[in-house]
Design an enzyme around this catalytic site. Sequence first.
Site, PDB file in Angstrom:
ATOM      1  N   HIS A  81       0.846  -1.196   0.000  1.00  0.00           N
ATOM      2  CA  HIS A  81       0.000   0.000   0.000  1.00  0.00           C
ATOM      3  C   HIS A  81       0.883   1.248   0.000  1.00  0.00           C
ATOM      4  CE1 HIS A  81      -2.996   2.990   0.995  1.00  0.00           C
ATOM      5  NE2 HIS A  81      -2.329   3.311   2.099  1.00  0.00           N
ATOM      6  N   ASP A 110       8.379  20.651 -27.131  1.00  0.00           N
ATOM      7  CA  ASP A 110       8.461  19.358 -26.451  1.00  0.00           C
ATOM      8  C   ASP A 110       9.483  19.512 -25.340  1.00  0.00           C
ATOM      9  OD1 ASP A 110       8.316  16.632 -25.742  1.00  0.00           O
ATOM     10  OD2 ASP A 110       7.907  16.066 -27.807  1.00  0.00           O
ATOM     11  N   TRP A 145       7.344   0.048   3.599  1.00  0.00           N
ATOM     12  CA  TRP A 145       7.868   0.794   2.449  1.00  0.00           C
ATOM     13  C   TRP A 145       9.239   1.359   2.773  1.00  0.00           C
ATOM     14  CZ3 TRP A 145       9.272   5.838   1.037  1.00  0.00           C
ATOM     15  CH2 TRP A 145       9.155   6.805   2.031  1.00  0.00           C
ATOM     16  N   SER A 181      14.024   5.537 -13.551  1.00  0.00           N
ATOM     17  CA  SER A 181      12.954   6.239 -14.258  1.00  0.00           C
ATOM     18  C   SER A 181      12.821   7.671 -13.748  1.00  0.00           C
ATOM     19  CB  SER A 181      11.646   5.473 -14.070  1.00  0.00           C
ATOM     20  OG  SER A 181      10.543   6.313 -14.263  1.00  0.00           O
ATOM     21  N   SER A 182      12.791   7.835 -12.423  1.00  0.00           N
ATOM     22  CA  SER A 182      12.606   9.172 -11.857  1.00  0.00           C
ATOM     23  C   SER A 182      13.791  10.073 -12.162  1.00  0.00           C
ATOM     24  CB  SER A 182      12.432   9.092 -10.343  1.00  0.00           C
ATOM     25  OG  SER A 182      11.290   8.354 -10.034  1.00  0.00           O
ATOM     26  N   HIS A 274      13.254  11.672   3.353  1.00  0.00           N
ATOM     27  CA  HIS A 274      12.601  12.929   3.693  1.00  0.00           C
ATOM     28  C   HIS A 274      12.454  13.866   2.506  1.00  0.00           C
ATOM     29  CE1 HIS A 274      10.317  15.183   6.427  1.00  0.00           C
ATOM     30  NE2 HIS A 274      10.761  16.218   5.755  1.00  0.00           N
ATOM     31  N   GLU A 276      12.006  12.907  -0.330  1.00  0.00           N
ATOM     32  CA  GLU A 276      10.918  12.248  -1.060  1.00  0.00           C
ATOM     33  C   GLU A 276       9.560  12.807  -0.636  1.00  0.00           C
ATOM     34  OE1 GLU A 276      10.686  10.168  -3.508  1.00  0.00           O
ATOM     35  OE2 GLU A 276       8.594   9.551  -3.338  1.00  0.00           O
ATOM     36  N   TYR A 278       8.927  15.766   0.219  1.00  0.00           N
ATOM     37  CA  TYR A 278       8.732  17.049  -0.485  1.00  0.00           C
ATOM     38  C   TYR A 278       8.573  16.832  -1.975  1.00  0.00           C
ATOM     39  CZ  TYR A 278       9.769  18.782   4.053  1.00  0.00           C
ATOM     40  OH  TYR A 278       9.710  19.009   5.396  1.00  0.00           O
ATOM     41  N   SER A 289      -1.037  26.688  -6.474  1.00  0.00           N
ATOM     42  CA  SER A 289      -0.627  28.063  -6.732  1.00  0.00           C
ATOM     43  C   SER A 289      -1.042  28.525  -8.125  1.00  0.00           C
ATOM     44  CB  SER A 289       0.894  28.210  -6.595  1.00  0.00           C
ATOM     45  OG  SER A 289       1.307  27.807  -5.319  1.00  0.00           O
ATOM     46  N   HIS A 323      14.863  13.332  12.025  1.00  0.00           N
ATOM     47  CA  HIS A 323      13.620  13.345  12.809  1.00  0.00           C
ATOM     48  C   HIS A 323      12.797  12.069  12.599  1.00  0.00           C
ATOM     49  CE1 HIS A 323      11.424  15.733   9.426  1.00  0.00           C
ATOM     50  NE2 HIS A 323      11.134  14.461   9.318  1.00  0.00           N
ATOM     51  N   HIS A 324      13.171  11.266  11.608  1.00  0.00           N
ATOM     52  CA  HIS A 324      12.545   9.944  11.496  1.00  0.00           C
ATOM     53  C   HIS A 324      13.197   8.946  12.444  1.00  0.00           C
ATOM     54  CE1 HIS A 324      10.236  10.956   7.852  1.00  0.00           C
ATOM     55  NE2 HIS A 324      11.242  11.757   7.604  1.00  0.00           N
ATOM     56  N   THR A 349       6.811  26.858   4.719  1.00  0.00           N
ATOM     57  CA  THR A 349       5.518  26.222   4.445  1.00  0.00           C
ATOM     58  C   THR A 349       4.387  27.140   4.897  1.00  0.00           C
ATOM     59  OG1 THR A 349       6.658  24.168   4.977  1.00  0.00           O
ATOM     60  CG2 THR A 349       4.304  24.031   4.618  1.00  0.00           C
ATOM     61  N   LYS A 352       3.726  29.857   2.461  1.00  0.00           N
ATOM     62  CA  LYS A 352       2.911  29.467   1.307  1.00  0.00           C
ATOM     63  C   LYS A 352       1.432  29.484   1.669  1.00  0.00           C
ATOM     64  CE  LYS A 352       4.589  26.903  -1.885  1.00  0.00           C
ATOM     65  NZ  LYS A 352       5.403  27.855  -2.645  1.00  0.00           N
ATOM     66  N   ARG A 471       1.018   1.506  14.985  1.00  0.00           N
ATOM     67  CA  ARG A 471       0.840   1.292  13.555  1.00  0.00           C
ATOM     68  C   ARG A 471       1.512  -0.017  13.153  1.00  0.00           C
ATOM     69  NH1 ARG A 471       5.336   5.371  10.867  1.00  0.00           N
ATOM     70  NH2 ARG A 471       4.636   4.450   8.926  1.00  0.00           N
TER      71      ARG A 471
END
Lengths: 695, 256
Positions: A81, A110, A145, A181-182, A274, A276, A278, A289, A323-324, A349, A352, A471
Site C-alpha cells: 500500500h 516538447d 515501504w 525512471s525518476s 525525507h 521524497e 517534499y 498556486s 527526525h525519522h 511552508t 505558502k 501502527r
Amino acid sequence: MATFAQPQTLVRPASSSSSESGLWSWLTTIDHKRIGILYGVSAIVFLFIGGLEAMLIRLQLARPENDLLSLDTYNSVFTMHGTTMIFLAVMPASTAWFNYLVPLQIGARDVAFPRLNALSFWLLLAGALILNLSFLAGAAPNAGWYGYAPLTEVLVGQTDTFNTGRNIEFWALGLQVLGISSLAASFNMIVTIFNLRAPGMTLMRMPIFTWATLITSILMVLAFPAITVALVLLQLDRFLGTHFYIPSQYVNGELTLTGGDPLLWQHLFWIFGHPEVYILILPAFGIVSEIIPVFSRKPLFGYAVMVYALAAIAFLGFGVWVHHMFTTGLGPTPTAIFAATTMLIAIPTGVKIFNWVGTMWGGQIRFSTPMLFAVGLVSQFTIGGISGVMHSSAPVDTQQNDSYFVVAHFHYVLFGGSIFALIAAVYFWFPKITGKMLDERLGKIHFWWTFLSFNAAFFPMHFLGLEGMPRRYASYGDGSGWWFWNVVVSIGSFALAASFVLLVYNIAKTLRSKERAPEDPWDAATLEWTTPSPPPVYNYKVIPTITNRDQFWADKYGTGQDHEEEADLEVRIGGMKIGSVDTEDENPEDQAATRRQNAQSGDSQSLGNIEEDEHIHMPNPSFYPLVVAIGLFLVAFGMIYSYPRLEIERLSLPVLSLFGLVVMLVGIAGWSLEPASDPEPDHDESVPLGTSSHA
Amino acid sequence: MATTALEVQRAGGGTTHGDSGHGGSSHPPTSTGIDSKKLLMWWFLGSECVLFGSLIATFMIYRNRAQDLSVNLQGIEGSGLAVSSGPFPNQVLDQLYTAVSAGVLLFSSFTMVLAVASVGRGNIKAFRVWTLATAMLGAIFLAGQYFEYTEFFHEGLSIQQNIFGASFFTLTGVHGMHVFVGVIWLTMLSIVSFRGGISKKDHTNVEVAGLYWHFIDIVWIVLFTLVYLLPYRDGAESAEEHTEGAMRLVQSLPFF
C-alpha cells in the site's frame, strides 16, 4: 505526425494531436502530452490497486482480533500500500502533470530529450510490473515501504532467518528501476525548464507550477542516489553475503560479529526518504498556486516569495532526516539539531499557506470544483502540517512514534495535500487535455464526498494514536477500547474509496459526451490556455514572446489595467496594511501599445499568428526507449529469478539478466544511431525546438 | 505585478538566444546558451556526487570497524560468535602501487583535454590519437585494479571476509565500473571517428564525454586520499595486542 511541412493545412489543428492512434503509435510516442497521459492513466490504475490494499487493511482492522488476513499477508499488504501509493500513484501523477504542462507553460514544443522522456515512462511501468508481479509469485514485499534492516536481511546459508524469500528482491529491484525512471525524468525536466523557455520568459516570469517542477526535479536528482546506494548495499548483503546492515553474518561457515549497523540503512534511507516527502508535496503546491489565482481573479500574492519558499523547503528538506530516527538513541545533540531544522521548515511552508490566503483575500472567488479541491488542500494540509510541527519536538515525537497519530499525520499531508491537489488538477486541466469539461455538479458532489469521508477516515486516527494504538500491527485486542474509532475509520475509508469511483464515472461520462469546452474555460493566466484543446503535437505554431508573468491575462486585459487595479489593492488585516503590490518600472502603456501593434500587423512574434513558410519540425516516434526498458526489466527480473545460471569459471550469472543486457545494448545502439528527426536542411537550424539532441 | 530590477534588465535581452559558444555549432539555441546535453551531464554529475557521497560516507563509517572489533572483542568465550578477522587494510593496501595507477588515471585527464581541444580545432587525426590514449590509460587503470583485487583475494580479503572488505570493494568497485563505462564511451567515439562520423560540430558531444571523464578522475583523487593515504588503525594479529588495541579504541571513540 513527424513533420508538418505545410502550415496552411493546419488551420484546424485541434484534431492533429490524435491524427495517429492505435497501439503502435502509443508504444512509440515521444510526444510529451501523450507521455503525460500515459503517466496519468498509470497513476490512476495504481491508485486503485493501492486503494484496494488500503481496503484490505481496513477490513482487517474493522474488528478486534480479526483473522481475515494472515499476519504475513497483512505485512505484504501494508508494505505494498505504501510503496504503491508513493512510487506508483502520487509520483507518476505528479510527473504526468510535469510532462503535460511544463513544455506548454514555458512555450516549448516538447521536452529537451523526448526519447529519454519515453524511456522514463516505460521504466516506470517496468518497475511497477516488477513490484506487483511479486503477488503472483506469492512473495510480495513485506518489510514496510521503509524496508528497515534487519527485517530485509538474510544470513548466508540459513533458510529460516530473517527474510529469506524473494520478497525483498522484488522490492529492491523494483525500486531501483523506478529510481532510474525518476532520475531520467528529472534530468529531462531540469534541462527543459532551463533551456527551452520561450523568448522573454525569464526565470521569475515562469508559471509557479513550472517552478515547482524544477525544484521537485532537483530534489529527485539529489535524493534518489542515496536510496540507490542504500539498495545496492542491501542487495550485496543479500546476494553476496556482505554485512552492511547486520551486525553478524556467516563468514567461512562461522557466525561472526562483523560490525555492520542497521542504523546505516535508516540514515541512507531517510536521506532519500525525507526529500521524497517534499517530492510528493511540492508539485501539489505548484498546482494549487496555479488554481487559486485563476479562481480568485487575482495574480498570485507574493510570487517571488512563493518561489523562495519552494526553494527553502527543498533546501531544508535535506537537513531533517534524523527526525525519522528520534527514537533510535542518537543522543541529545543530533536530536536537538534536527528538531530545530525540522521546525524551521514550518516557516517557508507557513509562508505558502498565508500567500494562498493572501491571493484569495479581496479576490472575486468562484468556487468551481478545482478551486474547492485547492482550498481543500489549504485547509487539510494545514492540519497535517501542524501535526508535523508537533512531531518535530523530540519528546512529543517519542510519545507518538509508531502510533496511529503518525499515520494520521502523513495521510493529512499526502492525501489532504498531494491527492487533493492532483484531483484539483484533473478538474482544472481536463478541458485542455480532452476539449471537454468535467461535470461541475458531479464534481461538487465529488468534492464534498471526498472531503467528508477523508476526514472520517483519517481524523479518528489521531485519537487512536494518542490512545496508544501502534501502527503496522495486524490486529488489536478486544479490551483495547480501539474498536469504535477503527470502525469509523474503516467506514470512512470505504466511502473515500467510493469517491474515486465517482471521479472515474465523471471522466467516463464526460469523454462520451459530444459537448466541447471552450479553449480557455476558466479565464486562466498561463500560456497553455492560449493553445487549442487538445493542443496540437507541436503545441505552438509560433513560439510566443513573453513580456509578463501572467502572460495570457496581460494579453487579454492589458498590463496597464492590471497595474491600476493592483496599485489600489492593499492587503489589510484588522485595518493595518500588511502588503500592497509594486508598480512596474517600465511604462506599461508602451508595452501594451507594442503588443497591440504587433497583433494588428500580424507580426510573427505575437501570439497565435502563423508565419507563412515556417516548417514545424517534430522529432520522429521511436520504439528504442521501449526496447531499452524491456531490456532493463529483464536484467532486474533475472536477478530476482536467478535460475538458470551461466557458469564461467568462478562467475555464475543469471541467463535472463544477460539476455536482458543484450536487449538493452541493442536498444541503446539503435537509439544512438537513429536520427532524432528527419533531415531537412532548409529549416532544421531555424526552428528553436531544442529537440534534436540525441539523448 | 512586482518585478525586480534584475528581471526588467533581463527582459529586454530575453529574446536574444545565446549560442552554445563554439564556432560552427549546429545545436539549436537554448535559453541559457548552454547546450542541452552539456547541461544534462552537469546535473547528472551533481547526482553522481550524492551517489559517491553516500558510498564514501559508508566507507568512512566502516573503514576501521573490523580492526577495532578484532582488537576489542577477541576472545569472547562461550558466546558462539567469532569476531571479524583480517586481512586488515594495513596488511593489504599498497600505497605505492595504487599511487602509480592513480597517476595513470590523472594523466588520462590531460590526454582527454587534448582530445577535446583537437576536435574543437577540427583536427580529427589528433582527436583519434588522444581519445584512444585516454581510453588506453583508463584501461591500464582498470587492469591495475584487477591485479590489486586478485592480490587481495589471494591474501584472503574477499567482499564477505570483513566489513573493510565489503566497503572497500563496493566503493572502489563502483568507481571502477564508472571508469569502465568511460572507456567504452571513449572507444565508441574513436570507432565512430574512424568511420568518419566525428567532425568539428561534434565538439559538444566530445566535451560531454570529457566532463564525465574528468569527474571520474576527481572522484578517484578523493577515494585515493580516503582509502589509501589516510592512516588506518591496526587489527589484532594475536591475543597479545588486546590491551594496546583497547586503548586505541578509547582514543578513537568519536569515529567508532
